[in-house]
Design a protein around this motif. Sequence first.
Motif, PDB file in Angstrom:
ATOM      1  N   TYR A 121      41.635  35.080  31.377  1.00 54.09           N
ATOM      2  CA  TYR A 121      40.846  34.451  32.431  1.00 54.09           C
ATOM      3  C   TYR A 121      39.390  34.833  32.229  1.00 54.09           C
ATOM      4  O   TYR A 121      39.084  35.980  31.876  1.00 54.09           O
ATOM      5  CB  TYR A 121      41.344  34.859  33.816  1.00 54.09           C
ATOM      6  N   LEU A 145      41.038  40.204  37.110  1.00 51.46           N
ATOM      7  CA  LEU A 145      40.754  38.856  37.621  1.00 51.46           C
ATOM      8  C   LEU A 145      40.487  38.906  39.122  1.00 51.46           C
ATOM      9  O   LEU A 145      39.484  38.382  39.620  1.00 51.46           O
ATOM     10  CB  LEU A 145      41.933  37.923  37.310  1.00 51.46           C
ATOM     11  N   CYS A 161      37.910  30.179  34.911  1.00 50.36           N
ATOM     12  CA  CYS A 161      39.113  29.460  34.471  1.00 50.36           C
ATOM     13  C   CYS A 161      39.960  30.374  33.603  1.00 50.36           C
ATOM     14  O   CYS A 161      39.507  31.409  33.109  1.00 50.36           O
ATOM     15  CB  CYS A 161      38.758  28.190  33.706  1.00 50.36           C
ATOM     16  N   GLY A 162      41.189  29.994  33.436  1.00 51.45           N
ATOM     17  CA  GLY A 162      42.089  30.645  32.498  1.00 51.45           C
ATOM     18  C   GLY A 162      42.245  29.781  31.268  1.00 51.45           C
ATOM     19  O   GLY A 162      42.255  28.553  31.363  1.00 51.45           O
ATOM     20  N   LEU A 163      42.338  30.435  30.129  1.00 57.38           N
ATOM     21  CA  LEU A 163      42.559  29.717  28.871  1.00 57.38           C
ATOM     22  C   LEU A 163      43.872  30.183  28.258  1.00 57.38           C
ATOM     23  O   LEU A 163      44.038  31.362  27.942  1.00 57.38           O
ATOM     24  CB  LEU A 163      41.455  30.004  27.854  1.00 57.38           C
ATOM     25  N   THR A 188      43.365  26.453  33.008  1.00 57.98           N
ATOM     26  CA  THR A 188      43.661  26.576  34.433  1.00 57.98           C
ATOM     27  C   THR A 188      42.360  26.852  35.166  1.00 57.98           C
ATOM     28  O   THR A 188      41.768  27.919  34.993  1.00 57.98           O
ATOM     29  CB  THR A 188      44.656  27.734  34.677  1.00 57.98           C
ATOM     30  N   ARG A 189      41.903  25.890  35.924  1.00 58.53           N
ATOM     31  CA  ARG A 189      40.715  26.160  36.729  1.00 58.53           C
ATOM     32  C   ARG A 189      41.070  27.041  37.909  1.00 58.53           C
ATOM     33  O   ARG A 189      42.135  26.923  38.485  1.00 58.53           O
ATOM     34  CB  ARG A 189      40.111  24.846  37.243  1.00 58.53           C
ATOM     35  N   ILE A 190      40.127  27.927  38.242  1.00 61.36           N
ATOM     36  CA  ILE A 190      40.282  28.754  39.437  1.00 61.36           C
ATOM     37  C   ILE A 190      39.454  28.089  40.525  1.00 61.36           C
ATOM     38  O   ILE A 190      38.231  28.089  40.466  1.00 61.36           O
ATOM     39  CB  ILE A 190      39.765  30.177  39.183  1.00 61.36           C
ATOM     40  N   GLN A 195      45.315  24.931  27.115  1.00 61.54           N
ATOM     41  CA  GLN A 195      45.797  24.725  28.476  1.00 61.54           C
ATOM     42  C   GLN A 195      44.815  25.453  29.384  1.00 61.54           C
ATOM     43  O   GLN A 195      44.787  26.680  29.424  1.00 61.54           O
ATOM     44  CB  GLN A 195      47.204  25.306  28.611  1.00 61.54           C
ATOM     45  N   PHE A 238      48.683  40.002  31.507  1.00 58.50           N
ATOM     46  CA  PHE A 238      49.220  38.678  31.176  1.00 58.50           C
ATOM     47  C   PHE A 238      49.656  38.678  29.711  1.00 58.50           C
ATOM     48  O   PHE A 238      48.839  38.911  28.821  1.00 58.50           O
ATOM     49  CB  PHE A 238      48.141  37.601  31.358  1.00 58.50           C
ATOM     50  N   SER A 264      47.168  34.661  27.569  1.00 64.61           N
ATOM     51  CA  SER A 264      46.210  34.061  28.507  1.00 64.61           C
ATOM     52  C   SER A 264      45.044  34.997  28.742  1.00 64.61           C
ATOM     53  O   SER A 264      45.226  36.209  28.875  1.00 64.61           O
ATOM     54  CB  SER A 264      46.851  33.866  29.891  1.00 64.61           C
ATOM     55  N   VAL A 310      42.227  40.213  31.171  1.00 60.09           N
ATOM     56  CA  VAL A 310      43.595  40.106  30.676  1.00 60.09           C
ATOM     57  C   VAL A 310      44.569  40.812  31.617  1.00 60.09           C
ATOM     58  O   VAL A 310      45.762  40.881  31.350  1.00 60.09           O
ATOM     59  CB  VAL A 310      43.737  40.674  29.244  1.00 60.09           C
TER      60      VAL A 310
END
Lengths: 193, 193, 193, 193
Positions: free
Chosen positions: A183, A142, A160-162, B165-167, B163, C176, A181, A137
């Motif tokens: 990750y 990250l 990935c981020g959600l 977001t792929r890293i 939503q 975030f 968000s 977070v």
Amino acid sequence: MFPAIPDEQFQRGDVPMTKQEIRVFVMAHAMIKPTDIVWDVGAGTGSLSIESALRAVQGHVYAMDGDAGACELVRLNAAHFNVSNISVLQNKAPMAMEGLPDPDVVFVGGSGGNLAAILSESARRLRPNGRLIVTAVLVETLYETLQFADGLEGFQVESCGLQVTRIQPIAKRHMFRALNSVYIVICRKGECV
Amino acid sequence: MFPAIPDEQFQRGDVPMTKQEIRVFVMAHAMIKPTDIVWDVGAGTGSLSIESALRAVQGHVYAMDGDAGACELVRLNAAHFNVSNISVLQNKAPMAMEGLPDPDVVFVGGSGGNLAAILSESARRLRPNGRLIVTAVLVETLYETLQFADGLEGFQVESCGLQVTRIQPIAKRHMFRALNSVYIVICRKGECV
Amino acid sequence: MFPAIPDEQFQRGDVPMTKQEIRVFVMAHAMIKPTDIVWDVGAGTGSLSIESALRAVQGHVYAMDGDAGACELVRLNAAHFNVSNISVLQNKAPMAMEGLPDPDVVFVGGSGGNLAAILSESARRLRPNGRLIVTAVLVETLYETLQFADGLEGFQVESCGLQVTRIQPIAKRHMFRALNSVYIVICRKGECV
Amino acid sequence: MFPAIPDEQFQRGDVPMTKQEIRVFVMAHAMIKPTDIVWDVGAGTGSLSIESALRAVQGHVYAMDGDAGACELVRLNAAHFNVSNISVLQNKAPMAMEGLPDPDVVFVGGSGGNLAAILSESARRLRPNGRLIVTAVLVETLYETLQFADGLEGFQVESCGLQVTRIQPIAKRHMFRALNSVYIVICRKGECV
């Protein structure tokens, strides 16, 4: 009947908690088997520990947190969900990991400033086909986890981020309500089968 | 070893596909048991049908799509993953549902303009404790499904948008790459246990 | 020196408020000129009214809200920012619009259940090259506004959702923090120049 | 009549481009005055350079990119939009900055591996009340820029991520279409007025 426990069933205090939608995703990736050993680093409210204990019924969960209040919450939640296969360790990782059986699954939700040591010790101790799952977070978590994961050998990494938007009913209408968000970095030990 | 099949393992053509991260979430909510009957309405590439067939090993999956190309893709993917417990029905729902055994799980990923009829027929036919899961990529599908769900009796409903977001690794660095938003509406028949 | 006023400079009560990042985007699209007439429907705290009044220095802003508390907040904020070119109308739209001069810009942030009437009256009264901007935080508002906009003639329409994640400094690290999603529908009267 | 130029009006090649919704937000924060000097580092297609040149009509824009193809695109777009107050420098920053007049606004959209040097030289050269705006599409750029910004003195810093979902009309319906997330770090020199 739910894929993850609703948030409101946990005792929370003001400790941060992995929200239900994120737990659904994280637990799906953890693929916990009944005999698994699970480490939950920075356990917070213990929501991932409880979810894990309910699946690893012949295994064991080690919930670690340096904060006394968090440890108390994990114990309260373990009692509430009537799970006895959780040990709560009030100690900071990686020190808290010493002497524990090697894990099949490690969750890292908080690091208390020791992220690099926690990640390398977790990766080293992880059993074959084990999964190391970091929920980040903070930008720094990250970044540092991706740096670490790039240097790993013998692991498969994805990330990935959600961004979850809950749809909240409100007077016969439906409001968009964002969760923060998160990750997620998943490191699987060994080759893909 | 994965909680969901990687996207690139599917034949895709130019038919839209439910991406891996969304499938992880949807399949976690579907909670498919080995004997379950699954309807996949607007099956597209059949990614949810294949995931379901791999779990409902003593059950059966009915993949429905009005488009011949989509049906061909589902058959190709079923052959590729070596699952034989899928029937592909090239017919639009709700007509395609006639004569099928009642479902434990219904996925609605496309409606061909018949969303209201598909939803009400699915809800009516769903077995006790069954799950109806709509993945909406259109504003209209989200709106109409929420309207429908508000009028349901004897169901528990929850809904959220994801939503992802792929890293993506790129030259030793990591790029944020968005997938399209998907809204997911989950209707569970019967009381919460 | 800011493109929009920081949130904390407004009196807020518990009335919902258009957050700074969204205001930056909305005000950029509003393109308010010094002589513009602005209607702010469902003014809430009045944050868009204040931003508008600071730009339409020879024009006028009409802030409408059916709620007495909201109207009081708009007045407080107008006083705090020392703008006198705002009239606060405690009345629901579209009734509140009667007798007002035709607008160059209309913001719709709340509708009190009269969305269709508000949108059609706004579009009808809008001056040439005027802009009608709807900020939707409900699925229903988004759906109904898009339906309305599709039926408009002589307008250019575009629409997007904004999911803002603030980066919040916290103990030398950066968290975030999501704001709620807002969908924005922009209808411009007349041809593109 | 638009707050930012639509994407399709730019020549793009396969060079990455700052999308319209992001440009609206970035340009609002840049607050370019007619006499401003603007540096655009890693100019890409030149979309921010063109937007800047249209505002800094008595000022000048210096577009820097190490890539010959990108520089050619900036020149093509400058010709297309008929702006002559742009100089295109095919050279990597910070070398390309030498000898240029000090900037009021610096955009950093790409760094060619020299991010730290680019940021510190930009901050040093920035005029009083100047704005340094970094658009980050990589985890590393976000992390390094925040680290840099934390060490700045005499600047105000704020940062957020923008996840834009375009609403795309498709056969009388409306599809959610995500743009990639972009994080934006804004450093303003001097005290807030």
